[in-house]
Design a protein around this motif. Structure first.
Motif, PDB file in Angstrom:
ATOM      1  N   ASN A  86     -30.723 -32.658  13.135  1.00  0.00           N
ATOM      2  CA  ASN A  86     -29.822 -32.354  12.024  1.00  0.00           C
ATOM      3  C   ASN A  86     -30.547 -32.471  10.684  1.00  0.00           C
ATOM      4  N   ALA A  87     -31.277 -33.563  10.515  1.00  0.00           N
ATOM      5  CA  ALA A  87     -31.981 -33.785   9.249  1.00  0.00           C
ATOM      6  C   ALA A  87     -33.057 -32.727   9.026  1.00  0.00           C
ATOM      7  N   ALA A  88     -33.847 -32.435  10.085  1.00  0.00           N
ATOM      8  CA  ALA A  88     -34.905 -31.446   9.929  1.00  0.00           C
ATOM      9  C   ALA A  88     -34.342 -30.054   9.681  1.00  0.00           C
ATOM     10  N   GLY A  89     -33.247 -29.690  10.378  1.00  0.00           N
ATOM     11  CA  GLY A  89     -32.651 -28.377  10.175  1.00  0.00           C
ATOM     12  C   GLY A  89     -32.068 -28.218   8.781  1.00  0.00           C
ATOM     13  N   LEU A  90     -31.377 -29.245   8.295  1.00  0.00           N
ATOM     14  CA  LEU A  90     -30.837 -29.186   6.934  1.00  0.00           C
ATOM     15  C   LEU A  90     -31.954 -29.113   5.899  1.00  0.00           C
ATOM     16  N   PHE A  91     -33.019 -29.859   6.125  1.00  0.00           N
ATOM     17  CA  PHE A  91     -34.148 -29.825   5.186  1.00  0.00           C
ATOM     18  C   PHE A  91     -34.768 -28.434   5.127  1.00  0.00           C
ATOM     19  N   GLY A  92     -34.996 -27.824   6.287  1.00  0.00           N
ATOM     20  CA  GLY A  92     -35.574 -26.481   6.298  1.00  0.00           C
ATOM     21  C   GLY A  92     -34.657 -25.454   5.672  1.00  0.00           C
ATOM     22  N   GLY A  93     -33.346 -25.550   5.975  1.00  0.00           N
ATOM     23  CA  GLY A  93     -32.406 -24.589   5.414  1.00  0.00           C
ATOM     24  C   GLY A  93     -32.258 -24.715   3.914  1.00  0.00           C
ATOM     25  N   LEU A  94     -32.136 -25.947   3.413  1.00  0.00           N
ATOM     26  CA  LEU A  94     -31.992 -26.138   1.967  1.00  0.00           C
ATOM     27  C   LEU A  94     -33.277 -25.799   1.224  1.00  0.00           C
ATOM     28  N   LEU A  95     -34.419 -26.036   1.845  1.00  0.00           N
ATOM     29  CA  LEU A  95     -35.690 -25.688   1.204  1.00  0.00           C
ATOM     30  C   LEU A  95     -35.779 -24.185   0.972  1.00  0.00           C
ATOM     31  N   VAL A  96     -35.434 -23.392   1.968  1.00  0.00           N
ATOM     32  CA  VAL A  96     -35.456 -21.942   1.815  1.00  0.00           C
ATOM     33  C   VAL A  96     -34.391 -21.484   0.833  1.00  0.00           C
ATOM     34  N   SER A  97     -33.207 -22.100   0.892  1.00  0.00           N
ATOM     35  CA  SER A  97     -32.133 -21.717  -0.029  1.00  0.00           C
ATOM     36  C   SER A  97     -32.546 -21.952  -1.486  1.00  0.00           C
ATOM     37  N   HIS A  98     -33.252 -23.043  -1.716  1.00  0.00           N
ATOM     38  CA  HIS A  98     -33.663 -23.360  -3.084  1.00  0.00           C
ATOM     39  C   HIS A  98     -34.840 -22.482  -3.535  1.00  0.00           C
ATOM     40  N   GLU A  99     -35.831 -22.329  -2.688  1.00  0.00           N
ATOM     41  CA  GLU A  99     -37.052 -21.632  -3.096  1.00  0.00           C
ATOM     42  C   GLU A  99     -36.880 -20.115  -3.127  1.00  0.00           C
ATOM     43  N   MET A 100     -36.128 -19.554  -2.203  1.00  0.00           N
ATOM     44  CA  MET A 100     -36.042 -18.095  -2.103  1.00  0.00           C
ATOM     45  C   MET A 100     -34.770 -17.514  -2.705  1.00  0.00           C
ATOM     46  N   PHE A 101     -33.700 -18.299  -2.747  1.00  0.00           N
ATOM     47  CA  PHE A 101     -32.427 -17.749  -3.215  1.00  0.00           C
ATOM     48  C   PHE A 101     -31.872 -18.511  -4.424  1.00  0.00           C
ATOM     49  N   GLY A 102     -32.642 -19.435  -4.950  1.00  0.00           N
ATOM     50  CA  GLY A 102     -32.291 -20.093  -6.203  1.00  0.00           C
ATOM     51  C   GLY A 102     -31.108 -21.028  -6.130  1.00  0.00           C
ATOM     52  N   LEU A 103     -30.787 -21.574  -4.977  1.00  0.00           N
ATOM     53  CA  LEU A 103     -29.668 -22.505  -4.859  1.00  0.00           C
ATOM     54  C   LEU A 103     -30.083 -23.857  -5.404  1.00  0.00           C
ATOM     55  N   ASP A 104     -29.336 -24.380  -6.383  1.00  0.00           N
ATOM     56  CA  ASP A 104     -29.643 -25.680  -6.963  1.00  0.00           C
ATOM     57  C   ASP A 104     -29.386 -26.779  -5.922  1.00  0.00           C
ATOM     58  N   LEU A 105     -30.348 -27.683  -5.769  1.00  0.00           N
ATOM     59  CA  LEU A 105     -30.238 -28.706  -4.723  1.00  0.00           C
ATOM     60  C   LEU A 105     -29.087 -29.661  -4.985  1.00  0.00           C
ATOM     61  N   SER A 106     -28.810 -29.979  -6.257  1.00  0.00           N
ATOM     62  CA  SER A 106     -27.686 -30.876  -6.538  1.00  0.00           C
ATOM     63  C   SER A 106     -26.368 -30.238  -6.113  1.00  0.00           C
ATOM     64  N   VAL A 107     -26.241 -28.933  -6.361  1.00  0.00           N
ATOM     65  CA  VAL A 107     -25.041 -28.220  -5.921  1.00  0.00           C
ATOM     66  C   VAL A 107     -24.966 -28.208  -4.391  1.00  0.00           C
ATOM     67  N   ALA A 108     -26.117 -27.979  -3.738  1.00  0.00           N
ATOM     68  CA  ALA A 108     -26.147 -27.940  -2.272  1.00  0.00           C
ATOM     69  C   ALA A 108     -25.715 -29.283  -1.690  1.00  0.00           C
ATOM     70  N   PHE A 109     -26.205 -30.384  -2.271  1.00  0.00           N
ATOM     71  CA  PHE A 109     -25.819 -31.701  -1.756  1.00  0.00           C
ATOM     72  C   PHE A 109     -24.336 -31.973  -1.994  1.00  0.00           C
ATOM     73  N   ASP A 110     -23.827 -31.523  -3.135  1.00  0.00           N
ATOM     74  CA  ASP A 110     -22.395 -31.687  -3.385  1.00  0.00           C
ATOM     75  C   ASP A 110     -21.569 -30.940  -2.348  1.00  0.00           C
ATOM     76  N   ARG A 111     -21.994 -29.714  -2.026  1.00  0.00           N
ATOM     77  CA  ARG A 111     -21.258 -28.938  -1.015  1.00  0.00           C
ATOM     78  C   ARG A 111     -21.307 -29.635   0.351  1.00  0.00           C
ATOM     79  N   LEU A 112     -22.472 -30.199   0.685  1.00  0.00           N
ATOM     80  CA  LEU A 112     -22.590 -30.889   1.979  1.00  0.00           C
ATOM     81  C   LEU A 112     -21.714 -32.142   2.007  1.00  0.00           C
ATOM     82  N   GLU A 113     -21.605 -32.851   0.858  1.00  0.00           N
ATOM     83  CA  GLU A 113     -20.777 -34.054   0.826  1.00  0.00           C
ATOM     84  C   GLU A 113     -19.297 -33.730   0.974  1.00  0.00           C
ATOM     85  N   GLN A 114     -18.913 -32.544   0.535  1.00  0.00           N
ATOM     86  CA  GLN A 114     -17.513 -32.148   0.640  1.00  0.00           C
ATOM     87  C   GLN A 114     -17.135 -31.675   2.051  1.00  0.00           C
ATOM     88  N   MET A 115     -18.126 -31.431   2.878  1.00  0.00           N
ATOM     89  CA  MET A 115     -17.839 -31.009   4.253  1.00  0.00           C
ATOM     90  C   MET A 115     -17.220 -32.162   5.043  1.00  0.00           C
TER      91      MET A 115
END
Length: 377
Positions: free
Chosen positions: A280-309
């Motif tokens: 789970n940790a490795a998959g989330l790390f890989g997914g968020l890394l690509v989301s941030h580097e290639m699609f410009g997703l802010d990591l703070s926003v990504a973590f907020d979305r994950l906390e709301q799940m």
């Protein structure tokens, strides 16, 4: 004319012929032991072709080896142009000569008649039912030995369990982490390529989190363990069957189920959920890394979305892991215990364990998906 073709020993076969009377006299022991020296020394040269009468009254015992040698002598006489009268032979001697004279099948066996499609379907169905019955029987035997240990956990061989946790869990960390990271990368890249068109990159965190936690992390981890650990269980137990180590345990009154199977099942039930957390940790790390580097997703926003799940997504994935572990371990141990006595069977058991374990992991994952959907989880 009188010739002695063999030593005159009551334990050895003898063969005399009297040319004037036309009598061929056999005596002694015409069996596998007594006829050997005579067979090695037998050289008959017949001065003339004439009728012969065979007398075996002096034979103390005869078996098929002696009868075959006597039949050879008769054929040599007949090839020289003579005839041999065996009418005065005892009944038991004639029966032995008939037995060794009887030719085997000269025609090759007929080819097996091909099965009709319906017969082939029935044969496959019976094989599947026998396989299910064997698995159920093995599962029942494991449960019968494991039930008392639940009440007396101190009797579990925890040293073996810890060793198996190290082999199945700790040593599998690198491959599980790497594959889970790559799966997270692929999920984020494929989902991001679509969501980016609509400006919905913010939902990448939700996509990666739900897919990774609910489905991909537990299933990919289980498939890796099925290929890595389930196959090793089948190979190791199968090799022990070939080398008769399992029989040695039974001879020492040590149940092989308690010694070999239960520690492996417990170890995998403990190790697989922990590996799933790592995945789970490795998959989330890989997914968020690509989301941030290639699609410009802010990591703070990504973590907020994950906390709301909801935490339900995490627990749904973790509930699957022990079930996958029990199935993988049972199949691997069962295939190993089925091995009877050859290295080829060990290879077949290893291959079969991997195929069956992966198949049942996917089937169970589909069943879990339906059940959790009906429960609105």
């Amino acid at each position: 004319m009188h010739k002695d073709l063999s030593p005159r020993d009551r334990d050895m076969a003898t063969l005399d012929w009297q040319g004037a009377a036309g009598v061929l006299t056999a005596g002694g022991a015409w069996d596998a032991h007594g006829a050997g020296p005579l067979a090695r020394r037998l050289t008959i040269a017949f001065p003339e072709a004439r009728p012969w009468r065979l007398d075996t009254a002096g034979i103390s015992r005869m078996d098929t080896a002696g009868a075959l040698l006597l039949l050879h002598v008769i054929e040599r006489l007949e090839d020289a142009g003579g005839t041999v009268d065996i009418s005065a032979l005892p009944q038991r001697h004639r029966e032995l000569l008939e037995l060794v004279r009887r030719p085997g099948p000269l025609q090759p066996p007929a080819a097996a008649k091909p099965l009709t499609p319906l017969a082939r379907l029935g044969e496959v169905t019976l094989a599947i039912l026998r396989h299910f019955y064997a698995i159920l029987t093995f599962t029942g035997e494991v449960a019968r030995h494991a039930a008392p240990l639940l009440l007396r956990p101190w009797q579990v061989r925890w040293a073996s369990v810890i060793n198996e946790i190290h082999a199945a869990g700790v040593l599998a960390i690198p491959i599980v982490a790497l594959l889970s990271f790559l799966i997270g990368v692929v999920i984020a890249y494929q989902a991001g390529a679509t969501l980016d068109r609509f400006g919905a990159n913010i939902f990448l965190a939700d996509m990666v989190g739900i897919v990774t936690l609910r489905e991909m992390a537990p299933m990919i981890t289980a498939i890796v363990i099925a290929g890595r650990t389930g196959s090793s269980y089948a190979a190791r137990i199968g090799t022990m069957r070939v080398t008769q180590e399992v029989d040695a345990l039974r001879a020492l009154a040590l149940p092989p189920i308690e010694m070999l199977v239960i520690p492996r099942i417990l170890a995998l039930i403990i190790a697989l959920p922990l590996l799933t957390v790592l995945a789970n940790a490795a998959g989330l790390f890989g997914g968020l890394l690509v989301s941030h580097e290639m699609f410009g997703l802010d990591l703070s926003v990504a973590f907020d979305r994950l906390e709301q799940m909801k935490n339900t997504h995490l627990w749904v994935g973790l509930i699957k892991a022990p079930v996958f572990a029990a199935v993988i371990a049972l199949i691997g141990c069962h295939e190993g215990m089925k091995v009877r006595g050859s290295a080829a069977e060990v290879g077949q058991a290893t291959t079969s364990s991997v195929v069956q374990a992966i198949f049942w992991v996917i089937v169970l994952d589909a069943i879990f998906s339906i059940v959790f959907r009906e429960l609105d989880l």
